[in-house]
Each structure stands twice: as structure tokens, then as C-alpha cells.
Write a protein that holds these residues in place. Structure first.
Motif, PDB file in Angstrom:
ATOM      1  N   GLY A 162      -4.234  25.222  13.344  1.00  0.00           N
ATOM      2  CA  GLY A 162      -4.638  26.548  12.886  1.00  0.00           C
ATOM      3  C   GLY A 162      -5.229  26.499  11.496  1.00  0.00           C
ATOM      4  N   ASP A 163      -4.587  27.232  10.574  1.00  0.00           N
ATOM      5  CA  ASP A 163      -5.102  27.293   9.209  1.00  0.00           C
ATOM      6  C   ASP A 163      -4.331  26.376   8.264  1.00  0.00           C
ATOM      7  N   GLU A 164      -3.722  25.315   8.813  1.00  0.00           N
ATOM      8  CA  GLU A 164      -3.011  24.331   8.002  1.00  0.00           C
ATOM      9  C   GLU A 164      -3.496  22.925   8.355  1.00  0.00           C
ATOM     10  N   ILE A 165      -3.535  22.070   7.363  1.00  0.00           N
ATOM     11  CA  ILE A 165      -3.884  20.679   7.593  1.00  0.00           C
ATOM     12  C   ILE A 165      -3.168  19.810   6.566  1.00  0.00           C
ATOM     13  N   THR A 166      -2.728  18.633   7.000  1.00  0.00           N
ATOM     14  CA  THR A 166      -2.130  17.656   6.102  1.00  0.00           C
ATOM     15  C   THR A 166      -3.025  16.428   6.073  1.00  0.00           C
ATOM     16  N   LEU A 167      -3.466  16.049   4.875  1.00  0.00           N
ATOM     17  CA  LEU A 167      -4.339  14.896   4.685  1.00  0.00           C
ATOM     18  C   LEU A 167      -3.545  13.728   4.110  1.00  0.00           C
ATOM     19  N   PHE A 168      -4.048  12.509   4.325  1.00  0.00           N
ATOM     20  CA  PHE A 168      -3.352  11.309   3.880  1.00  0.00           C
ATOM     21  C   PHE A 168      -4.334  10.348   3.225  1.00  0.00           C
ATOM     22  N   ALA A 169      -3.866   9.626   2.219  1.00  0.00           N
ATOM     23  CA  ALA A 169      -4.653   8.557   1.598  1.00  0.00           C
ATOM     24  C   ALA A 169      -3.713   7.655   0.828  1.00  0.00           C
TER      25      ALA A 169
ATOM     26  N   ALA B 104       6.295  11.557   6.075  1.00  0.00           N
ATOM     27  CA  ALA B 104       6.261  10.772   7.306  1.00  0.00           C
ATOM     28  C   ALA B 104       4.833  10.315   7.573  1.00  0.00           C
ATOM     29  N   ARG B 105       4.623   8.999   7.614  1.00  0.00           N
ATOM     30  CA  ARG B 105       3.275   8.479   7.877  1.00  0.00           C
ATOM     31  C   ARG B 105       2.789   8.839   9.281  1.00  0.00           C
ATOM     32  N   GLY B 106       3.687   8.883  10.253  1.00  0.00           N
ATOM     33  CA  GLY B 106       3.240   9.182  11.605  1.00  0.00           C
ATOM     34  C   GLY B 106       2.182   8.210  12.067  1.00  0.00           C
ATOM     35  N   TRP B 107       1.057   8.751  12.554  1.00  0.00           N
ATOM     36  CA  TRP B 107      -0.039   7.922  13.042  1.00  0.00           C
ATOM     37  C   TRP B 107      -1.002   7.534  11.921  1.00  0.00           C
ATOM     38  N   TYR B 108      -0.780   8.031  10.720  1.00  0.00           N
ATOM     39  CA  TYR B 108      -1.664   7.654   9.617  1.00  0.00           C
ATOM     40  C   TYR B 108      -1.633   6.145   9.392  1.00  0.00           C
ATOM     41  N   ALA B 109      -2.812   5.539   9.213  1.00  0.00           N
ATOM     42  CA  ALA B 109      -2.994   4.113   8.918  1.00  0.00           C
ATOM     43  C   ALA B 109      -2.574   3.208  10.067  1.00  0.00           C
TER      44      ALA B 109
ATOM     45  N   SER C 104     -12.732  12.572   1.148  1.00  0.00           N
ATOM     46  CA  SER C 104     -13.580  12.343   2.341  1.00  0.00           C
ATOM     47  C   SER C 104     -13.459  13.481   3.336  1.00  0.00           C
ATOM     48  N   ILE C 105     -12.258  14.026   3.524  1.00  0.00           N
ATOM     49  CA  ILE C 105     -12.092  15.180   4.415  1.00  0.00           C
ATOM     50  C   ILE C 105     -11.986  16.469   3.612  1.00  0.00           C
ATOM     51  N   LEU C 106     -11.332  16.420   2.455  1.00  0.00           N
ATOM     52  CA  LEU C 106     -11.119  17.626   1.656  1.00  0.00           C
ATOM     53  C   LEU C 106     -12.442  18.327   1.347  1.00  0.00           C
ATOM     54  N   ASP C 107     -13.490  17.572   1.037  1.00  0.00           N
ATOM     55  CA  ASP C 107     -14.781  18.176   0.707  1.00  0.00           C
ATOM     56  C   ASP C 107     -15.374  18.941   1.884  1.00  0.00           C
ATOM     57  N   GLU C 108     -15.039  18.517   3.113  1.00  0.00           N
ATOM     58  CA  GLU C 108     -15.579  19.192   4.289  1.00  0.00           C
ATOM     59  C   GLU C 108     -14.802  20.462   4.645  1.00  0.00           C
ATOM     60  N   LEU C 109     -13.720  20.738   3.948  1.00  0.00           N
ATOM     61  CA  LEU C 109     -12.927  21.940   4.198  1.00  0.00           C
ATOM     62  C   LEU C 109     -13.306  23.087   3.293  1.00  0.00           C
TER      63      LEU C 109
ATOM     64  N   VAL D 152       0.855  -1.191   0.000  1.00  0.00           N
ATOM     65  CA  VAL D 152       0.000   0.000   0.000  1.00  0.00           C
ATOM     66  C   VAL D 152       0.887   1.235   0.000  1.00  0.00           C
ATOM     67  N   LEU D 153       0.797   2.018  -1.057  1.00  0.00           N
ATOM     68  CA  LEU D 153       1.523   3.282  -1.151  1.00  0.00           C
ATOM     69  C   LEU D 153       0.556   4.443  -0.913  1.00  0.00           C
ATOM     70  N   ALA D 154       1.045   5.459  -0.250  1.00  0.00           N
ATOM     71  CA  ALA D 154       0.181   6.561   0.148  1.00  0.00           C
ATOM     72  C   ALA D 154       0.757   7.895  -0.285  1.00  0.00           C
ATOM     73  N   GLN D 155      -0.086   8.917  -0.185  1.00  0.00           N
ATOM     74  CA  GLN D 155       0.290  10.293  -0.494  1.00  0.00           C
ATOM     75  C   GLN D 155      -0.156  11.202   0.642  1.00  0.00           C
ATOM     76  N   ALA D 156       0.508  12.345   0.757  1.00  0.00           N
ATOM     77  CA  ALA D 156       0.092  13.391   1.688  1.00  0.00           C
ATOM     78  C   ALA D 156      -0.266  14.643   0.890  1.00  0.00           C
ATOM     79  N   LEU D 157      -1.277  15.340   1.361  1.00  0.00           N
ATOM     80  CA  LEU D 157      -1.712  16.584   0.725  1.00  0.00           C
ATOM     81  C   LEU D 157      -1.741  17.676   1.776  1.00  0.00           C
ATOM     82  N   SER D 158      -0.843  18.671   1.642  1.00  0.00           N
ATOM     83  CA  SER D 158      -0.822  19.803   2.562  1.00  0.00           C
ATOM     84  C   SER D 158      -1.781  20.871   2.059  1.00  0.00           C
ATOM     85  N   VAL D 159      -2.631  21.360   2.966  1.00  0.00           N
ATOM     86  CA  VAL D 159      -3.681  22.297   2.581  1.00  0.00           C
ATOM     87  C   VAL D 159      -3.564  23.567   3.422  1.00  0.00           C
TER      88      VAL D 159
END
Length: 470
Positions: A434-441, A404-409, A464-469, A231-238
Motif C-alpha cells: 500500500g502506502d508503506e515501503i521498507t528499503l534496505f542497503a 530482519a534481513r528477510g530476502w534482502y541480499a 536507487s529506489i528512494l529517488d523513484e518514490l 557487511v552491515l546493513a540498514q533498513a529505512l521505513s518510508v
């Protein structure tokens, strides 16, 4: 439905094995300071029925100055907590066992006056990798393993709504219970979830070209026999147009994904890990265990007919069938050495708001009353978020992913004094400050994976989360 027996098998799963660790490598912190291996300090908990009071869970966790947790299950249990009467942290390959041993010492002397549903619990989670760096962006403040017993808990279930206060003496617990009863009465009632803060900019950890290279590297390892799946993943900084109200975002996720888990883990440093994962890692009550294989996905259709067509393709796809089968078989292999009986139900489709998954429910009756952390360690990571074989998949993930996956998955959830508890898999998640968020999938790569198709599936999961932002 399939039933198997674990009798006569090796009782120790390969990844469930733990070894002793010295008690000097990490600390158990309490209100009074740091607990040593021989510390026998007592904790006292008092609970009160809030009857039908309309308590705002969001208002309780609306702070950056204290630790806060929120947990909700598809079955209806909701818990919110604030402060930390005790905190347990651990690192390294023995972190699951270290957390369990230290929690056992704390829970052994805990006295609770109240119903079982309102009992104190330890909430937290683990990093995906043993060698997690808590200083790696955006995971500042998140140890490789970290659990807290909150100072106050509000629990809502079919049995009502309860307030529980935990302290180091009966008088302190009673005083905390009184003060928080008054505070809850003054807090605003459940508020509308509002709208998202808006998106100003996004930055990907992985470009489409880099993704193609990563998938092709994985496919080469699959072709030469080193891997079956990874399983390969990506991060999206918003960058957001305004600060994110995480509690309000969780409420919007509840309305959009009512049949998913919801969690929030926040620390004093201001970073909050939260999400709405569809996947249960494990739930344990006594000797009964519930888990599931969740792998293979497709979009939802705009019409019932189109929706059914997507679901049929899930069932008919050879690629999805192989990927899903790997997950179910891995769970079977990890649980059978611990189980007296294992039941694997028929495959079904799990439909969410923007995506649908292939799901196989799996239940077990344990051969002994084990701790839920032992089960979580044995199952993490399932091939749904790691790969097969596990060691080669982990190596590929570390060498390939550019974040860095951190606690993701990884496992996120709770356990109690009896070793019962429940953990979800920390997917459909993000870290906010604050006004920053990093998403993972991420997505599973198998022999006939196409990089472009896998890219599109990852973007679907990010929504799933991006739409709620927005």
C-alpha cells in the motif's frame, strides 16, 4: 585474465554441502492441494506466439489477489507471471536441496508444447538467514524459501513475445491459454511510468550513533582476527503520500538503471518484494556458469572528468582493492571444486545512474551438469553481502543489525526443468504494501573503514529506489 583448473580438488564446497531432509517438514502446494512425496500429478503447458502485440507487463501484475512475479535481465529477457499452478516452500539449512528435489518431481512429468524460450520456470527466492521468521515485519508471507510455477507467463526476448499457460491437464491449459489471450487483448497497452507517490515520512532502523557503535564493534572483531570483512546493513521505513504502483516503479527503475536486473515477487497477502540489483549471483546454461565479484563503490560525478576521478579512486584505493579481492577470492574458492575450468577476467568499473562499482567477471565450465540451486547455495552469501569468514560474519550480522534481513541480499531468480537458471542478489530492494515501503542497503566493513564514510555510502545506495518514490 586468469584461468584456473578445478581438477584434482575436493568436489564438495563447504557451504555447498546438503543433506537429506524428510518430506514432512514443508509442502509443495498445487492447484489441487498439497503434494506428498509420492505424488505424480502431471502438469501441462501450452505456448502461443503473441507476435508483435504490445503487452503491458505492468497490467498483468497489477493485483494483490494473486501471486505475481516479474523478472528482467540486462541482456533483455523479460518475464512476467501470475497465479501459481504449484508452489514450493522450504525452511532450514537444507532448503536449497529441498526446493530442488520437490521441483524435480514436478518438472519430471511436465509436458510443454512450445519453444524453449517460453518454457515453464520456477520463480522465487530465499531468505538471507536459514532461521528466517516469515512472521517478522515486513516479511509476512515470505518463507525461508519459496518458488512458484505461474499459471500464466508472458516472455519477451529477441525471439519474440510468447504467452504460456500451465495447468493440470491439456484441456485446462488450452482453456487458460485462450482466456488469457483474450484478457491480454483487452488490457491497456504499455503505459507511461508516471511519477512517484511522494514521501510523507521516513524512519531509520539505525541511527548515526548506533551505526557508529555497530561499525566499531565490527572493527574490534577485525582487529582481534575473528573477522576480515563483514557487511552491515540498514533498513529505512518510508510512509508514502499515496499507494505505490510497484509495476510503474519498476518501469521507472528500468529507465534509470537499464543495465541492472529487475524483479518483483508478490503474494496474496499484499506485500511485494522488488528491486533493481546490479549484481548477478549466478547464471547457468548446461555446464557453463557466469558470475561476478561486485564490491567497492563510489558516487557518479557531475561531469565526465569528475566521474573519471571517482573511478580512478576506486582502482587506486587499497581499502576497496582488499574488499573486492576478498569477494573474488571467495567466489573462486566456492566454484573451483565444481569446475573443470575457471576464468577470472580483469577488473572493470560498472557505472550506474547514481553510483559506480568495481566489478570482476568470472566464468566457469562445470565438471558435470549440476543444478543452478547447487551453485546458488555454494555462492550465497558472497562476501559482497555477507563477509569473511562466512560463519563469523553471519554471527556478527545477526548480533548487530536491528532489523530482519528477510530476502534482502539473498538469491532471487528462476530455474527450469533442466536445472538451468539465473539468480541475482536481492540488493537495491524494498518490501512494499500500500502506502508503506521498507528499503534496505548495506556496506562492507574492513580494517580501515570509517563509520562516517560508510554511513554516507549506505545513504547513496538507498537512493536507487528512494529517488523513484519522490
Amino acid at each position: 585474465m586468469e584461468r584456473t583448473s578445478g581438477e584434482g580438488r575436493n568436489r564438495e564446497p563447504e557451504r555447498g554441502r546438503v543433506t537429506a531432509e524428510t518430506d514432512t517438514e514443508t509442502d509443495t502446494r498445487t492447484e489441487g492441494g498439497t503434494e506428498s512425496a509420492g505424488d505424480t500429478r502431471e502438469l501441462v503447458a501450452r505456448s502461443r506466439d503473441l507476435e508483435d502485440e504490445d503487452v503491458s507487463f505492468g497490467a498483468i501484475v497489477d493485483t494483490d489477489a494473486e501471486t505475481r512475479i516479474q523478472w528482467a535481465t540486462p541482456a533483455g529477457l523479460e518475464v512476467v507471471g501470475r497465479g501459481a499452478v504449484a508452489e514450493i516452500t522450504a525452511a532450514g539449512p537444507d532448503r536449497f536441496d529441498t526446493v530442488r528435489r520437490r521441483a524435480d518431481r514436478l518438472f519430471a512429468t511436465l509436458e510443454h508444447d512450445g519453444p524453449a524460450v517460453a518454457r515453464p520456470r520456477a520463480f522465487g527466492g530465499f531468505a538471507f538467514h536459514d532461521e528466517h521468521d516469515p512472521a517478522a515485519d515486513p516479511w509476512t508471507g515470505f518463507d525461508a524459501a519459496s518458488f512458484v510455477i505461474p499459471e500464466i507467463l508472458v516472455v519477451r526476448s529477441d525471439d519474440g513475445t510468447w504467452l504460456t499457460a500451465v495447468a493440470e491437464s491439456a484441456d485446462a491449459a488450452e482453456d487458460r491459454l485462450e482466456r488469457w489471450t483474450d484478457r491480454l487483448a483487452e488490457m491497456p497497452a504499455m503505459r507511461p511510468s508516471g511519477s512517484g507517490p511522494g514521501i510523507a515520512d521516513t524512519r531509520r532502523s539505525t541511527s548515526p550513533g548506533e551505526w557508529t557503535d555497530q561499525v566499531e564493534t565490527a572493527l574490534e572483531r577485525i582487529a582481534d582476527g575473528r573477522l576480515t570483512k563483514v557487511v552491515l546493513a540498514q533498513a529505512l521505513s518510508v510512509d508514502l503520500a499515496a499507494d505505490l504502483d510497484v509495476a510503474a516503479a519498476l518501469e521507472r527503475l528500468r529507465r534509470r538503471y537499464p543495465n541492472c536486473y529487475r524483479f518483483l515477487v508478490g503474494h496474496e497477502v499484499g506485500r511485494t518484494f522488488f528491486g533493481a540489483p546490479p549484481e548477478r549471483l549466478v547464471a547457468k546454461t548446461g555446464t557453463r556458469v557466469e558470475t561476478e565479484a561486485l564490491a567497492g563503490s563510489a558516487p557518479r560525478g557531475e561531469t565526465p572528468e569528475e566521474d573519471d576521478e571517482h573511478a580512478e579512486r576506486l582502482f587506486d584505493s587499497d581499502k576497496v582493492g582488499r574488499e573486492h579481492g576478498l569477494v573474488a577470492e571467495s567466489i573462486r574458492e566456492q566454484l573451483e571444486p565444481l569446475a573443470r575450468e575457471l576464468t577470472i577476467a580483469d577488473r572493470e568499473v560498472r557505472k550506474l545512474a547514481t553510483i559506480q562499482h568495481l566489478r570482476t567477471p568470472i566464468d566457469a565450465e562445470l565438471d558435470a551438469d549440476r543444478h543452478v540451486l547447487e551453485l546458488a547455495e555454494a555462492l550465497h552469501p558472497t562476501p559482497a553481502v555477507g563477509g569473511v569468514p562466512p560463519a563469523t560474519a553471519w554471527e556478527t550480522i545477526r548480533e548487530t543489525e536491528s532489523f530482519a534481513r528477510g530476502w534482502y541480499a539473498a538469491p532471487v531468480g528462476w530455474f527450469d526443468a533442466h536445472g538451468d537458471g539465473e539468480f541475482a542478489v536481492g540488493i537495491r530492494s524494498g518490501v512494499a504494501r500500500g502506502d508503506e515501503i521498507t528499503l534496505f542497503a548495506g556496506n562492507g566493513i574492513v580494517a580501515d573503514s570509517d563509520p562516517d564514510d560508510e554511513w554516507e555510502e549506505v545513504q547513496l545506495k538507498l537512493r536507487s529506489i528512494l529517488d523513484e518514490l519522490r
